[in-house]
Write a protein that holds these residues in place. Structure first.
Motif, mmCIF file in Angstrom:
data_model
loop_
_atom_site.group_PDB
_atom_site.id
_atom_site.type_symbol
_atom_site.label_atom_id
_atom_site.label_comp_id
_atom_site.label_asym_id
_atom_site.label_seq_id
_atom_site.Cartn_x
_atom_site.Cartn_y
_atom_site.Cartn_z
ATOM 1 N N ARG A 169 -6.327 -12.583 65.186
ATOM 2 C CA ARG A 169 -7.714 -13.040 65.102
ATOM 3 C C ARG A 169 -7.857 -14.325 65.908
ATOM 4 N N GLY A 170 -9.079 -14.820 66.014
ATOM 5 C CA GLY A 170 -9.302 -16.105 66.658
ATOM 6 C C GLY A 170 -9.148 -17.239 65.660
ATOM 7 N N PRO A 224 -3.846 -9.503 72.011
ATOM 8 C CA PRO A 224 -4.071 -9.069 70.623
ATOM 9 C C PRO A 224 -2.769 -8.746 69.904
ATOM 10 N N PRO A 261 -9.300 -15.944 71.806
ATOM 11 C CA PRO A 261 -10.235 -15.166 70.985
ATOM 12 C C PRO A 261 -11.182 -16.098 70.231
ATOM 13 N N ALA A 310 -13.551 -19.459 73.656
ATOM 14 C CA ALA A 310 -13.691 -18.194 74.382
ATOM 15 C C ALA A 310 -13.660 -18.423 75.896
#
Length: 397
Positions: free
Chosen positions: A202-203, A284, A254, A249
């Motif tokens: 995740r970010g 990812p 992310p 971003a």
């Protein structure tokens, strides 16, 4: 007291100050726990620094030297804990190179029960009966290793094995995990490796260690001291990150899927810098091994030499039965991660992941544990009163 790291030392010191006759045990040959880099359970590496500054890391009754940097190095942290042990004459209370293998209540139906303890050390196996027990063995014990399907022809290591950047040199490296350790290793890989992929699910928010010329945690403390409501505090921190780090971003990271302060902060000024330079490539989640390649959640297959799993740890209380600590799925169910439901003569300290340093919290936990233990040895009525008072006080803070 089980453990002679920063949390265990605070327990020994404060229980002695409260009048208890204390014996501590630790598996290593020197005090310091996680900050004793040569110890069997240490998880620090050569370049480790604290992510909280001196005022929020040190014990309240034992300040760090003024000439030390804002974020001390692991060597300094080890020295600090050794000085603490010497200053308060704790070494004579602690048996080193000794492992506690069993802690069992004498009468499991009695909330103020005594405890049978088995310890194995240089003089062999010993059996002790004690009035109270403090478990302070830390939670960076058992490496949490994800189950990744497939076979990998390269090298895989958990960050628990990582001690220096030498293992990264000249390799194509994939670092899995965006905690503070994973980010540190990715930054070191950017300086040493041929290429660096950083895999996260995740970010996240990456907070700088300095903002507006001051350590970030000191600015945060100033804002908190003004009793700023959470929504305003989050907006101020968002603005600070936009001004100091920029848009995540746009850097190639992310975008965070949560509001800042909803998760444990990642304090790293260099990861966005190296991402922006192209020395670290965010990717990812890792989903599969395939020979010399790794397959990612977006379907990409990339050839790498070394995978470093910075995927965290699980606590380990193998010396005590699960029902004593109400352990469910490996985690004890304790009031405020400290007080078991059934016993007033047993406590766990250090089982927390704070936004700042741990030693001040460890100190005050130990003070409160001493109060609970003292009351437990006085009378059932006093024990119940103090237990409620202590829990109410903790919940209020």
């Amino acid at each position: 007291v089980i453990g002679a790291g920063g949390v265990g030392l605070a327990a020994v010191k404060n229980l002695v100050a409260a009048g208890f006759d204390v014996t501590g045990f630790d598996m290593a040959d020197e005090v310091g726990g996680n900050w004793y880099i040569d110890g069997p359970t240490s998880r620090v590496y050569e370049s480790t620094h604290t992510i909280s500054t001196k005022p929020f890391t040190q014990y309240p009754d034992f300040p760090m030297p003024d000439h030390w940097p804002d974020y001390p190095h692991q060597r300094q942290m080890g020295e600090y804990l050794r000085r603490y042990a010497d200053h308060f004459d704790l070494r004579r209370r602690i048996e080193m190179r000794t492992q506690v293998t069993r802690v069992e209540p004498v009468d499991a139906a009695d909330p103020r029960t005594a405890w049978d303890v088995t310890a194995v050390g240089p003089i062999g196996t010993r059996a002790l009966r004690v009035d109270t027990v403090v478990i302070a063995n830390g939670h960076n014990w058992r490496p949490k290793v994800p189950d990744i399907p497939g076979e990998f022809d390269g090298e895989v290591m958990h960050s628990a094995q990582y001690k220096s950047a030498e293992v990264l040199r000249g390799k194509r490296v994939l670092v899995v995990g965006a905690g503070n350790t994973g980010c540190d290793i990715a930054v070191e890989a950017a300086q040493q490796a041929t290429s660096v992929l950083h895999s996260t699910r995740r970010g996240y928010w990456y907070a700088p260690k300095y903002a507006f010329g001051k350590p970030s945690d000191q600015i945060n403390d100033l804002i908190s001291g003004l009793r700023t409501p959470m929504w305003l505090k989050q907006r101020l921190m968002h603005a600070t990150i936009r001004l100091t780090v920029g848009d995540h971003a746009k850097l190639g990271l992310p975008r965070p899927d949560h509001t800042i302060l909803q998760t444990h902060p990642i304090a790293n000024s260099l990861l966005p810098y190296y991402v922006g330079q192209g020395d670290i490539t965010p990717v990812p989640d890792l989903v599969r091994f395939d020979g010399r390649c790794v397959e990612l959640a977006d379907g990409a297959r990339v050839e790498v030499d070394l995978v470093v799993l910075a995927t965290g740890y699980l606590p380990d209380f193998g010396f005590v039965a699960d029902d004593v600590l109400d352990i469910v799925d490996g985690r004890p169910q304790l009031a405020l991660n400290m007080v078991p439901s059934r016993f007033d003569s047993l406590a766990v300290t250090g089982l927390y992941q704070p936004d700042s340093g741990v030693f001040a919290i460890a100190h005050w936990q130990a003070v409160l544990v001493a109060e609970v233990f003292d009351a437990a040895m006085t009378s059932p009525q006093e024990s119940d009163r103090v237990r409620r008072e202590v829990l109410d006080r903790l919940q209020g803070t």
